[in-house]
Motif scaffolding. Structure first.
Motif, short mmCIF file in Angstrom:
data_model
loop_
_atom_site.label_atom_id
_atom_site.label_comp_id
_atom_site.label_asym_id
_atom_site.label_seq_id
_atom_site.Cartn_x
_atom_site.Cartn_y
_atom_site.Cartn_z
N VAL A 109 -30.54 -1.36 -37.32
CA VAL A 109 -31.18 -2.67 -37.15
C VAL A 109 -30.09 -3.73 -37.02
O VAL A 109 -29.06 -3.65 -37.70
N ASP A 110 -30.32 -4.73 -36.16
CA ASP A 110 -29.26 -5.70 -35.90
C ASP A 110 -29.14 -6.78 -36.96
O ASP A 110 -28.23 -7.56 -36.95
N SER A 111 -30.08 -6.82 -37.88
CA SER A 111 -30.02 -7.81 -38.95
C SER A 111 -30.60 -7.18 -40.21
O SER A 111 -31.31 -6.18 -40.13
N GLN A 112 -30.29 -7.78 -41.31
CA GLN A 112 -30.77 -7.20 -42.56
C GLN A 112 -32.27 -7.34 -42.66
O GLN A 112 -32.83 -8.41 -42.40
N VAL A 113 -32.92 -6.26 -43.00
CA VAL A 113 -34.36 -6.27 -43.20
C VAL A 113 -34.65 -5.76 -44.59
O VAL A 113 -33.90 -4.96 -45.15
N THR A 114 -35.75 -6.22 -45.17
CA THR A 114 -36.08 -5.79 -46.51
C THR A 114 -36.72 -4.41 -46.52
O THR A 114 -36.54 -3.64 -47.45
N MET A 115 -37.47 -4.10 -45.46
CA MET A 115 -38.20 -2.85 -45.42
C MET A 115 -37.81 -2.06 -44.17
O MET A 115 -37.64 -2.63 -43.10
N MET A 116 -37.67 -0.74 -44.33
CA MET A 116 -37.50 0.16 -43.19
C MET A 116 -38.46 1.32 -43.37
O MET A 116 -38.65 1.82 -44.48
N ASN A 174 -35.87 3.66 -48.67
CA ASN A 174 -35.40 2.75 -49.71
C ASN A 174 -33.88 2.75 -49.75
O ASN A 174 -33.25 3.82 -49.76
N GLN A 175 -33.30 1.57 -49.83
CA GLN A 175 -31.84 1.49 -49.84
C GLN A 175 -31.29 2.11 -51.11
O GLN A 175 -31.64 1.70 -52.22
N GLY A 176 -30.39 3.08 -50.92
CA GLY A 176 -29.68 3.65 -52.06
C GLY A 176 -30.50 4.52 -52.99
O GLY A 176 -30.00 4.91 -54.05
N SER A 177 -31.71 4.84 -52.63
CA SER A 177 -32.53 5.70 -53.48
C SER A 177 -33.45 6.55 -52.61
O SER A 177 -33.49 6.41 -51.39
N GLU A 178 -34.17 7.44 -53.25
CA GLU A 178 -35.03 8.37 -52.52
C GLU A 178 -36.15 7.63 -51.79
O GLU A 178 -36.71 6.65 -52.31
N ALA A 179 -36.49 8.12 -50.62
CA ALA A 179 -37.57 7.52 -49.85
C ALA A 179 -38.91 7.76 -50.52
O ALA A 179 -39.08 8.68 -51.32
N THR A 180 -39.87 6.92 -50.18
CA THR A 180 -41.24 7.05 -50.69
C THR A 180 -42.09 7.66 -49.59
O THR A 180 -42.28 7.05 -48.53
N TYR A 181 -42.61 8.86 -49.82
CA TYR A 181 -43.31 9.62 -48.78
C TYR A 181 -44.82 9.42 -48.88
O TYR A 181 -45.38 9.31 -49.98
N ILE A 197 -34.73 11.69 -45.72
CA ILE A 197 -34.43 10.35 -45.20
C ILE A 197 -33.31 9.75 -46.04
O ILE A 197 -33.28 9.89 -47.25
N SER A 198 -32.40 9.07 -45.36
CA SER A 198 -31.37 8.31 -46.05
C SER A 198 -31.40 6.87 -45.59
O SER A 198 -31.80 6.57 -44.46
N ARG A 199 -30.97 5.98 -46.47
CA ARG A 199 -30.77 4.57 -46.12
C ARG A 199 -29.62 4.07 -46.98
O ARG A 199 -29.83 3.46 -48.03
N PRO A 200 -28.40 4.24 -46.49
CA PRO A 200 -27.24 3.87 -47.29
C PRO A 200 -27.02 2.36 -47.40
O PRO A 200 -26.36 1.91 -48.34
N ASN A 201 -27.56 1.59 -46.46
CA ASN A 201 -27.42 0.14 -46.51
C ASN A 201 -28.66 -0.52 -45.90
O ASN A 201 -29.60 0.18 -45.51
N LEU A 202 -28.63 -1.85 -45.79
CA LEU A 202 -29.84 -2.56 -45.37
C LEU A 202 -30.14 -2.41 -43.89
O LEU A 202 -31.24 -2.73 -43.45
N THR A 203 -29.18 -1.96 -43.09
CA THR A 203 -29.40 -1.97 -41.64
C THR A 203 -29.38 -0.59 -41.00
O THR A 203 -29.47 -0.48 -39.78
N PHE A 204 -29.24 0.48 -41.77
CA PHE A 204 -29.11 1.81 -41.18
C PHE A 204 -29.93 2.83 -41.96
O PHE A 204 -29.98 2.80 -43.20
#
Lengths: 112, 109
Positions: free
Chosen positions: A25-32, A50-57, A68-75
């Motif tokens: 994502v090109d900008s920080q988003v709260t939800m992915m 979820n950033q830095g934690s397990e995804a909610t399925y 699923i991984s989300r190491p930061n707010l944009t990826f």
């Protein structure tokens, strides 16, 4: 607004293999989020990344099949594991705030 | 979660015609969006419209939140308007966007 990119745009894979899809994502988003769209169908939510934690399925989707991984707010990444022909779908990444939500161009996956 | 119903499921138009697509939702919303999915699968944001009326060129949308429906108007349709139109809503106490089944629009030259 947010501009979302995904790669690969499409792939053809053999059954039993795994594919990892990347979303930027090109900008920080709260939800992915990650969605699946089976042929001729509407969009179904797989999970919230979820950033830095397990995804909610969502019901019917499990971490072993769709890690699923989300190491930061944009990826974020979605892996489709141990694929079968039933996994042939478009997989879409989505991001946004508590208001408007935006979607990536999708990854068209065919499993043979 | 919130239920979203769209009608009609299919719409065939002659170029230049006007049309109305409807979206009904089952609960109060804090997000209501209309999307157009083009033949390549890309979802294009048309409107973010949890209430009120908006216009963008030949397209306009109205959401009557108290009566739980939204309408998308296409005027002077063009062949490039063809595709699937999705309505999606998020309930006030929900975190996820729920999609309707879509309306497939075919505009013939």
């Amino acid at each position: 607004s947010a501009v979302i990119s995904q790669k690969p745009s499409r792939d053809i894979c053999q059954r039993g293999t795994s594919l990892t899809i990347q979303c930027q994502v090109d900008s920080q988003v709260t939800m992915m989020f990650w969605y699946r769209q089976q042929p001729g169908q509407s969009l179904t939510l797989i999970a919230t990344a979820n950033q830095g934690s397990e995804a909610t399925y969502e019901s019917g989707f499990v971490i072993d099949k769709f890690p699923i991984s989300r190491p930061n707010l944009t990826f974020s990444t979605l892996t489709v594991s141990n694929m079968s022909p039933e996994d042939s779908s478009i997989y879409l990444c989505s991001g946004g705030s508590s208001y408007e939500q935006y979607f990536g161009p999708g990854t068209r996956l065919t499993v043979t | 979660g919130i239920q979203v119903e769209q009608s009609p499921p299919d719409l065939i138009l002659q170029e230049g015609a006007n049309s109305t697509l409807r979206c009904n939702f089952s609960d109060s919303v804090n997000n209501l969006q209309w999307f157009h999915q083009n033949p390549w699968g890309q979802l294009i944001n048309l409107f973010y419209i949890p209430s009120g009326t908006k216009q963008n060129g030949r397209l306009s949308a109205t959401t009557v939140a108290t009566e739980r429906y939204s309408l998308l108007y296409i005027s002077s349709s063009q062949t490039t308007d063809s595709g699937v139109y999705f309505c999606a809503a998020r309930g006030r106490d929900d975190y996820k966007l729920s999609f309707g089944a879509g309306t497939t629009v075919t505009v013939r030259a």
